[in-house]
Design an enzyme around this catalytic site. Structure first.
Site, PDB file in Angstrom:
ATOM      1  N   HIS A 183      44.883  26.976   4.154  1.00  0.00           N
ATOM      2  CA  HIS A 183      45.595  27.523   2.996  1.00  0.00           C
ATOM      3  C   HIS A 183      46.494  28.708   3.323  1.00  0.00           C
ATOM      4  CE1 HIS A 183      42.908  24.897   0.825  1.00  0.00           C
ATOM      5  NE2 HIS A 183      43.421  25.245  -0.336  1.00  0.00           N
ATOM      6  N   GLU A 238      41.789  18.245   0.342  1.00  0.00           N
ATOM      7  CA  GLU A 238      40.647  19.161   0.182  1.00  0.00           C
ATOM      8  C   GLU A 238      39.347  18.455   0.588  1.00  0.00           C
ATOM      9  OE1 GLU A 238      41.306  22.301  -0.487  1.00  0.00           O
ATOM     10  OE2 GLU A 238      42.777  22.509  -2.106  1.00  0.00           O
ATOM     11  N   LYS A 264      31.321  22.724  -1.378  1.00  0.00           N
ATOM     12  CA  LYS A 264      31.853  23.864  -2.133  1.00  0.00           C
ATOM     13  C   LYS A 264      30.716  24.607  -2.847  1.00  0.00           C
ATOM     14  CE  LYS A 264      35.363  25.888  -4.700  1.00  0.00           C
ATOM     15  NZ  LYS A 264      36.728  25.823  -5.186  1.00  0.00           N
ATOM     16  N   LYS A 284      37.044  30.142  -9.655  1.00  0.00           N
ATOM     17  CA  LYS A 284      38.304  30.870  -9.453  1.00  0.00           C
ATOM     18  C   LYS A 284      39.320  30.286 -10.410  1.00  0.00           C
ATOM     19  CE  LYS A 284      38.476  32.357  -4.648  1.00  0.00           C
ATOM     20  NZ  LYS A 284      39.231  32.220  -3.388  1.00  0.00           N
ATOM     21  N   ASN A 291      39.381  28.821   2.598  1.00  0.00           N
ATOM     22  CA  ASN A 291      40.830  28.982   2.740  1.00  0.00           C
ATOM     23  C   ASN A 291      41.382  28.280   3.976  1.00  0.00           C
ATOM     24  OD1 ASN A 291      41.537  30.644   0.442  1.00  0.00           O
ATOM     25  ND2 ASN A 291      40.268  32.214   1.392  1.00  0.00           N
ATOM     26  N   GLU A 309      33.463  35.996  -3.291  1.00  0.00           N
ATOM     27  CA  GLU A 309      34.213  36.132  -2.033  1.00  0.00           C
ATOM     28  C   GLU A 309      34.166  37.555  -1.482  1.00  0.00           C
ATOM     29  OE1 GLU A 309      37.664  33.585  -1.932  1.00  0.00           O
ATOM     30  OE2 GLU A 309      38.643  34.859  -0.464  1.00  0.00           O
ATOM     31  N   ARG A 329      32.753  32.787   1.552  1.00  0.00           N
ATOM     32  CA  ARG A 329      33.621  31.942   0.744  1.00  0.00           C
ATOM     33  C   ARG A 329      35.032  31.804   1.326  1.00  0.00           C
ATOM     34  NH1 ARG A 329      33.795  31.483  -5.806  1.00  0.00           N
ATOM     35  NH2 ARG A 329      35.565  30.106  -5.840  1.00  0.00           N
ATOM     36  N   HIS A 373      49.978  20.653  -3.929  1.00  0.00           N
ATOM     37  CA  HIS A 373      49.046  21.560  -3.268  1.00  0.00           C
ATOM     38  C   HIS A 373      48.399  20.903  -2.035  1.00  0.00           C
ATOM     39  CE1 HIS A 373      46.211  24.803  -2.735  1.00  0.00           C
ATOM     40  NE2 HIS A 373      45.198  23.959  -2.807  1.00  0.00           N
ATOM     41  N   ARG A 406      39.134  38.804 -24.468  1.00  0.00           N
ATOM     42  CA  ARG A 406      38.222  39.284 -23.409  1.00  0.00           C
ATOM     43  C   ARG A 406      37.270  38.226 -22.886  1.00  0.00           C
ATOM     44  NH1 ARG A 406      38.332  43.890 -26.548  1.00  0.00           N
ATOM     45  NH2 ARG A 406      39.744  45.418 -25.640  1.00  0.00           N
ATOM     46  N   HIS A 419      49.578  27.777   1.455  1.00  0.00           N
ATOM     47  CA  HIS A 419      50.079  28.535   0.303  1.00  0.00           C
ATOM     48  C   HIS A 419      51.491  29.051   0.565  1.00  0.00           C
ATOM     49  CE1 HIS A 419      45.925  29.550  -1.698  1.00  0.00           C
ATOM     50  NE2 HIS A 419      46.391  28.365  -2.055  1.00  0.00           N
TER      51      HIS A 419
HETATM   52  N1  LIG Z   1      40.511  27.187  -8.482  1.00  0.00           N
HETATM   53  C1  LIG Z   1      40.290  26.679  -7.290  1.00  0.00           C
HETATM   54  O1  LIG Z   1      39.265  26.955  -6.661  1.00  0.00           O
HETATM   55  C2  LIG Z   1      41.285  25.730  -6.711  1.00  0.00           C
HETATM   56  C3  LIG Z   1      40.936  24.964  -5.595  1.00  0.00           C
HETATM   57  C4  LIG Z   1      41.864  24.043  -5.110  1.00  0.00           C
HETATM   58  C5  LIG Z   1      43.095  23.910  -5.731  1.00  0.00           C
HETATM   59  N2  LIG Z   1      43.404  24.679  -6.816  1.00  0.00           N
HETATM   60  C6  LIG Z   1      44.684  24.537  -7.517  1.00  0.00           C
HETATM   61  O2  LIG Z   1      44.769  23.235  -8.063  1.00  0.00           O
HETATM   62  C7  LIG Z   1      46.141  22.936  -8.288  1.00  0.00           C
HETATM   63  C8  LIG Z   1      46.417  21.506  -7.887  1.00  0.00           C
HETATM   64  O3  LIG Z   1      45.608  20.635  -8.639  1.00  0.00           O
HETATM   65  P1  LIG Z   1      46.013  19.101  -8.845  1.00  0.00           P
HETATM   66  O4  LIG Z   1      46.423  18.523  -7.568  1.00  0.00           O
HETATM   67  O5  LIG Z   1      44.910  18.487  -9.584  1.00  0.00           O
HETATM   68  O6  LIG Z   1      47.340  19.218  -9.691  1.00  0.00           O
HETATM   69  P2  LIG Z   1      47.728  18.929 -11.219  1.00  0.00           P
HETATM   70  O7  LIG Z   1      46.770  19.537 -12.141  1.00  0.00           O
HETATM   71  O8  LIG Z   1      49.149  19.305 -11.331  1.00  0.00           O
HETATM   72  O9  LIG Z   1      47.606  17.345 -11.339  1.00  0.00           O
HETATM   73  C9  LIG Z   1      48.444  16.535 -10.570  1.00  0.00           C
HETATM   74  C10 LIG Z   1      49.333  15.626 -11.425  1.00  0.00           C
HETATM   75  O10 LIG Z   1      48.583  14.475 -11.807  1.00  0.00           O
HETATM   76  C11 LIG Z   1      48.646  14.294 -13.224  1.00  0.00           C
HETATM   77  N3  LIG Z   1      47.339  13.769 -13.597  1.00  0.00           N
HETATM   78  C12 LIG Z   1      46.184  14.460 -13.690  1.00  0.00           C
HETATM   79  N4  LIG Z   1      45.170  13.630 -13.939  1.00  0.00           N
HETATM   80  C13 LIG Z   1      45.683  12.389 -14.006  1.00  0.00           C
HETATM   81  C14 LIG Z   1      45.125  11.107 -14.217  1.00  0.00           C
HETATM   82  N5  LIG Z   1      43.804  10.928 -14.349  1.00  0.00           N
HETATM   83  N6  LIG Z   1      45.956  10.049 -14.242  1.00  0.00           N
HETATM   84  C15 LIG Z   1      47.288  10.211 -14.037  1.00  0.00           C
HETATM   85  N7  LIG Z   1      47.868  11.390 -13.821  1.00  0.00           N
HETATM   86  C16 LIG Z   1      47.076  12.471 -13.802  1.00  0.00           C
HETATM   87  C17 LIG Z   1      48.969  15.657 -13.773  1.00  0.00           C
HETATM   88  O11 LIG Z   1      49.620  15.553 -15.006  1.00  0.00           O
HETATM   89  C18 LIG Z   1      49.873  16.240 -12.695  1.00  0.00           C
HETATM   90  O12 LIG Z   1      51.188  15.790 -12.874  1.00  0.00           O
HETATM   91  C19 LIG Z   1      46.933  23.944  -7.481  1.00  0.00           C
HETATM   92  O13 LIG Z   1      47.530  24.872  -8.352  1.00  0.00           O
HETATM   93  C20 LIG Z   1      45.888  24.626  -6.639  1.00  0.00           C
HETATM   94  O14 LIG Z   1      46.233  25.958  -6.341  1.00  0.00           O
HETATM   95  C21 LIG Z   1      42.510  25.580  -7.309  1.00  0.00           C
HETATM   96 ZN   LIG Z   2      43.221  24.283  -2.159  1.00  0.00          ZN
END
Ligand SMILES: NC(=O)c1ccc[n+]([C@@H]2O[C@H](COP(=O)([O-])OP(=O)(O)OC[C@H]3O[C@@H](n4cnc5c(N)ncnc54)[C@H](O)[C@@H]3O)[C@@H](O)[C@H]2O)c1
Ligand SMILES: [Zn+2]
Length: 381
Positions: A263, A199, A241, A157, A260, A251, A256, A280, A136, A267
């Protein structure tokens, strides 16, 4: 203007919770000081000595930084249980969630365990969702390691994908702290650097002229990960942000939702690509371009602003051509967009850019959205 690479702390207030975001070169080396010190210097976090704490990461980040961060946590006096998921979006799945929870149950993690999510947005979203739901809900700390994670680690989120819809399962859960060590970004592959900049561009156009012209002036230095320019662009993005999520934590106030931008289409592209084809940020960049062209057709956005947006994305190296193949047919895109969480009454709810620092919501029926998309693709986005 902040042009040094030294640590900067920004406090974020959401609902009744406040948490620090500490950004700078080498902040992880002072992990326990940043987390344990009383506010306002630190997060005032005191992990229990009675249970193991979870170092949650992916295989790539684990190989690079896992041992170092585990040593820092042990030096703080914590017992550490490491949970490693495969790298990539495919880990934001129910299967990966179930495996991770299994490892935590077998490893003796309890209600007082703290989860440290070390990685990009995938680790942050999945790890945060595990933390939000494990017994929980347990406390968690975000240790972002990608440029994109300046966005995902802040705001609370958390969640995972379903094959039919991106981020279909999730929660709002706020981290106890975010420690963002920009030195770790140097090992990012160029494609991941670029993905994260989408972003940043989104945040800049939501903010207005000053941030946009900063990016236009510093694009090359940012892409080269020059510490001053990089830290400044990340801090400005986090500030945008932070401002939005503090005014609309869950949201529900129509504020908020502006995050998007890009997106709705983005998405859908990720889902249609089976979460494998696009990173992404790549999907968001194309989404920003296509949505801004629809906004221009609707008379909402002037072509000069749309032009600046596309020019900046192109300078950061994004491919703004629509992908080939039947999977990306406008009818399929609209079918996926209809499952978007923002929608009401079978209309697709878009947030469009109206000017620098200005947005407008519009609901399009599926036929209208498809027609606009077809027209934009004919023009060649
Ligand atoms: N929660 C939110 O508000 C929010 C906002 C924007 C995006 N997101 C989500 O974030 C995700 C994308 O995040 P991302 O682009 O960080 O992807 P990710 O976490 O997959 O990282 C990208 C790649 O880089 C590698 N990596 C990470 N750090 C590294 C480093 N320092 N050196 C070398 N390699 C490294 C990882 O292993 C991975 O292969 C999506 O799922 C998206 O929906 C969420
Ligand atoms: Zn995003």
């Amino acid at each position: 203007m902040i042009m040094t690479a030294s640590a900067r702390t920004l406090w974020i207030r959401q609902d009744r919770v406040e948490y620090p975001v500490v950004v700078g070169e080498g902040v992880l080396d002072e992990l326990s000081a940043h987390l344990a010190s009383d506010p306002p210097r630190g997060a005032g976090l005191v992990p229990s000595p009675e249970v193991p704490h979870v170092l949650f990461t992916d295989a790539t980040v684990n190989a690079l930084y896992g041992d170092r961060v585990e040593a820092l946590l042990r030096a703080w006096g914590l017992e550490v249980l490491r949970v490693v998921v495969p790298a990539g979006e495919a880990s934001k799945s129910l299967a990966a969630y179930e495996r991770a929870v299994g490892e935590m149950l077998r490893g003796g993690a309890g209600r007082k365990s703290v989860l440290f999510a070390l990685g990009g947005g995938v680790v942050g979203d999945l790890g945060g969702f595990v933390a939000a739901t494990y017994m929980r809900g347990i406390a968690f700390v975000q240790l972002p390691t990608t440029i994109l994670a300046h966005d995902s680690a802040v705001g609370g989120k958390v969640g995972i994908d379903h094959p039919l819809a991106k981020n279909a399962l999730g929660a709002f859960a706020f981290p106890r702290a975010v420690l963002y060590d920009t030195a770790l970004l140097r090992t990012l592959p160029p494609r991941e650097v670029r993905s994260g900049l989408a972003e940043i561009v989104k945040h800049a156009f939501l903010a207005g002229e000053e941030y946009v012209s900063f990016l236009e002036a510093e694009a090359e230095r940012i892409t080269a990960l020059e510490p001053g320019a990089l830290a400044e662009s990340l801090l400005r993005g986090i500030a945008v942000k932070a401002d939005v999520v503090s005014r609309d934590p869950y949201e529900t106030r129509g504020i908020r939702e502006i995050l998007n931008l890009g997106h709705t289409v983005g998405h859908a592209l990720e889902t249609l690509g089976g979460y494998q084809t696009f990173l992404h940020g790549e999907a968001v960049a194309l989404g920003l371009a296509v949505e801004s062209r629809i906004a221009e057709r609707l008379g909402i956005l002037a072509s000069c602003v749309r032009g600046r947006l596309e020019a900046l994305l192109a300078r950061f190296g994004f491919d703004l051509r629509w992908p080939e193949g039947e999977a990306y047919d406008p009818a399929s895109v609209v079918r996926v967009m209809l499952r978007d969480k923002k929608n009401v009454r079978r209309k697709i709810r878009f947030v469009f850019l109206a000017d620098l620092g200005k947005t407008k919501f519009r609901e399009l029926d599926p036929e209208g959205a498809e027609a606009h998309l077809r027209a934009v693709l004919r023009e060649g986005a």
